[in-house]
Design an enzyme around this catalytic site. Structure first.
Site, PDB file in Angstrom:
ATOM      1  CD  GLU A  37       7.665   6.803  11.349  1.00 54.36           C
ATOM      2  OE1 GLU A  37       6.913   6.461   9.985  1.00 54.36           O
ATOM      3  OE2 GLU A  37       7.632   8.212  11.585  1.00 54.36           O
ATOM      4  CG  HIS A  38      11.486   8.997  11.692  1.00 52.00           C
ATOM      5  ND1 HIS A  38      10.289   9.485  11.682  1.00 52.00           N
ATOM      6  CD2 HIS A  38      11.628   8.099  10.319  1.00 52.00           C
ATOM      7  CE1 HIS A  38       9.938   8.763  10.129  1.00 52.00           C
ATOM      8  NE2 HIS A  38      10.811   7.764   9.982  1.00 52.00           N
ATOM      9  CE1 TYR A  66      -3.780   1.950   0.629  1.00 48.91           C
ATOM     10  CE2 TYR A  66      -2.257   4.043   1.672  1.00 48.91           C
ATOM     11  CZ  TYR A  66      -3.482   3.404   0.795  1.00 48.91           C
ATOM     12  OH  TYR A  66      -4.475   4.311   0.637  1.00 48.91           O
ATOM     13  CG  ASP A  93      12.119  10.568   5.332  1.00 45.20           C
ATOM     14  OD1 ASP A  93      11.352   9.350   5.825  1.00 45.20           O
ATOM     15  OD2 ASP A  93      11.419  11.672   5.397  1.00 45.20           O
ATOM     16  CD  GLN A 133       9.798  13.154   9.366  1.00 39.64           C
ATOM     17  OE1 GLN A 133       8.769  12.429   9.039  1.00 39.64           O
ATOM     18  NE2 GLN A 133      10.411  13.995   8.389  1.00 39.64           N
ATOM     19  CG  HIS A 143       4.931  13.506   6.334  1.00 39.35           C
ATOM     20  ND1 HIS A 143       5.272  12.249   5.380  1.00 39.35           N
ATOM     21  CD2 HIS A 143       6.263  13.418   6.646  1.00 39.35           C
ATOM     22  CE1 HIS A 143       7.110  11.961   5.139  1.00 39.35           C
ATOM     23  NE2 HIS A 143       7.343  12.320   5.959  1.00 39.35           N
ATOM     24  CD  GLN A 170     -11.862   2.817  -0.412  1.00 42.84           C
ATOM     25  OE1 GLN A 170     -11.659   2.507   0.576  1.00 42.84           O
ATOM     26  NE2 GLN A 170     -12.246   3.664  -0.924  1.00 42.84           N
ATOM     27  CG  HIS A 226       2.501 -36.109  21.385  1.00 43.49           C
ATOM     28  ND1 HIS A 226       1.569 -36.365  21.174  1.00 43.49           N
ATOM     29  CD2 HIS A 226       2.983 -35.211  20.801  1.00 43.49           C
ATOM     30  CE1 HIS A 226       1.046 -35.665  21.021  1.00 43.49           C
ATOM     31  NE2 HIS A 226       2.069 -34.556  20.780  1.00 43.49           N
ATOM     32  CB  THR A 239       5.422  10.961   9.734  1.00 42.49           C
ATOM     33  OG1 THR A 239       6.855  10.086  10.432  1.00 42.49           O
ATOM     34  CG2 THR A 239       4.443  11.984   9.845  1.00 42.49           C
ATOM     35  CG  ASN A 253      -5.922   7.305   5.884  1.00 39.20           C
ATOM     36  OD1 ASN A 253      -6.897   6.018   6.058  1.00 39.20           O
ATOM     37  ND2 ASN A 253      -6.333   7.841   5.480  1.00 39.20           N
ATOM     38  CD  GLU A 313       4.239 -32.199  26.989  1.00 44.01           C
ATOM     39  OE1 GLU A 313       3.209 -32.023  26.007  1.00 44.01           O
ATOM     40  OE2 GLU A 313       4.700 -30.773  27.304  1.00 44.01           O
TER      41      GLU A 313
END
Length: 443
Positions: A332-333, A132, A366, A263, A266, A195, A425, A241, A218, A420
């Site tokens: 994140e950064h 994506y 980036d 940043q 964004h 979607q 087994h 971000t 998003n 067990e």
């Protein structure tokens, strides 16, 4: 401009755990609420396929799709029309990303536990992935690079890219299409939002379902990824971000301000956090922000982000306290702009990516550092990694024992199976030595 949080307490006096987390700024996103809101849309795509995608795209994006997939000719046209300077920049980004990601793949390893008894760890690529690429307030051909390159290096057989259509053309932005063409990706869809995630997970008449979905988006994209997790794999629930800068009095306030702004550009929900030992640096950064924000193209968006509850300046007593704060925040950064920045960076536990020193801004990562910019947000760096070649590989163990090797461990298998209360087994082992065995033991 930035909210201020004063934590000038020696590191040993800072609160720990959840108490420290609560003191730090975060975006006020509620993915759980968004999940329930997008659930009907995701279910409609699952039940009705392409029709569900077309209806959602028309309602939410104002675009009526004649077909979901972008014609191959449109990819070629976008590449041919690409500005030479942008082409060169993208090609450099691709080449550097390939170089870095090529070194990430783990080798297969065979461990011999005894003569004739081995376990081999194989790394095998996912067969088909859906990548994506956002297309909202900004256009991200760089995200095409960051998603596609590690998948290709991993050896993924089938790659589908999807990105929102523009109202004017009904197609993703031409820079997105051009980046796909440069990377040799032929399967591209003009679908965005929840979607798109549903289309990738469940498939439609025009698209085969995938095994793994990666890429940022998003809150609606994140909510849809949460809904389909389990049907397919996902990389992470990425949110807006973030940048955190850990700085002392040696940092250049112009650099710090510029990086916080970069940043914030964004999204109004983007987080910019300064953690500093120096009140003087903070005052200088504030003055720089006032000047630099006013001169930027997206001043309104940046101003919203910098003054939002998700952004702040955190004053700390010393670097030890600063490290505790940035580890709790798990950005994140994370930029380190201090004395001996490499030594400080080596002590950070939690961050998606760490940018060391004055000449390693987040913007480099980036685009052209060679590293990946698809990284964990919202504190998820405490337990998750950024996108890499390993994201697209699955560990598969091959266990190979001969008769002698199995005999050597058989009594332990039988003992553990009995403990067990799973005697069958143990019988699955002793049956192989039936001619020599007595009740429940191996001769």
């Amino acid at each position: 401009m930035l909210n201020r949080i004063d934590l000038r307490i020696p590191a040993g006096g800072l609160p720990g755990g959840a108490d420290l987390h609560r003191l730090l700024p975060r975006a006020g996103l509620d993915v759980t609420v968004a999940t329930e809101q997008v659930r009907p849309l995701v279910e409609a795509v699952r039940e009705h396929g392409s029709r569900g995608v077309v209806e959602a795209t028309q309602r939410l994006d104002g675009v009526t799709l004649a077909a979901l997939r972008v014609p191959a000719a449109k990819l070629s046209e976008a590449a041919e029309a690409l500005d030479p300077a942008l082409r060169a920049a993208l090609e450099t980004s691709i080449a550097r990303a390939r170089t870095v990601h090529a070194d990430q793949r783990r080798p297969d390893v065979t461990t011999e536990l005894t003569a004739g008894g081995t376990v081999t760890q194989h790394w095998r690529p996912v067969r088909r992935v859906g990548l994506y690429v956002p297309g909202g307030l900004a256009v991200y051909p760089s995200s095409v690079v960051m998603n596609v390159v590690p998948a290709q290096v991993a050896g993924v057989e089938s790659i589908a890219v999807t990105s929102p259509p523009q109202r004017e053309t009904g197609l993703p932005h031409p820079h997105i299409l051009a980046a796909c063409a440069l990377l040799g990706v032929e399967e591209v869809y003009a679908v965005g939002g929840a979607q798109a995630i549903a289309m990738l997970a469940y498939g439609t008449e025009e698209s085969e379902p995938v095994d793994l979905i990666t890429g940022p988006g998003n809150v609606w994209v994140t909510a849809a990824k949460r809904l389909v997790r389990g049907v397919v794999g996902i990389d992470a629930e990425a949110g807006p971000t973030e940048i955190a800068v850990l700085a002392d009095d040696t940092a250049d306030p112009r650099h710090v301000a510029a990086d916080l702004i970069s940043q914030a550009e964004h999204d109004p929900l983007a987080a910019s956090v300064l953690v500093t030992t120096s009140p003087e640096l903070l005052e200088a950064v504030e003055r720089e922000l006032a000047v630099q924000v006013a001169a930027t193209k997206h001043a309104e968006r940046i101003g919203q982000a910098l003054t939002g509850t998700q952004s702040a300046a955190v004053l700390v007593e010393d670097i030890e306290a600063g490290l505790r704060v940035v580890d709790a925040y798990a950005a994140e950064h994370l930029e380190i702009q201090t004395r001996e920045p490499r030594a400080v960076a080596e002590r950070v536990r939690n961050a998606g990516a760490i940018f060391v020193g004055a000449w390693s801004p987040v913007s480099l990562g980036d685009y052209c550092a060679g590293s990946n910019h698809v990284l964990p947000t919202g504190g998820c760096a405490r337990h998750s990694s950024g996108l890499s070649v390993q994201t697209f590989l699955r560990g598969v163990q091959l266990i190979e024992y001969d008769e002698h090797a199995l005999r050597g461990v058989a009594e332990y298998v039988v003992t553990l199976a009995g403990a067990e209360d799973l005697p069958a087994h143990g019988q699955a082992v002793t049956a192989r030595f039936a001619a020599e065995s007595t009740e429940g033991s191996v001769g």
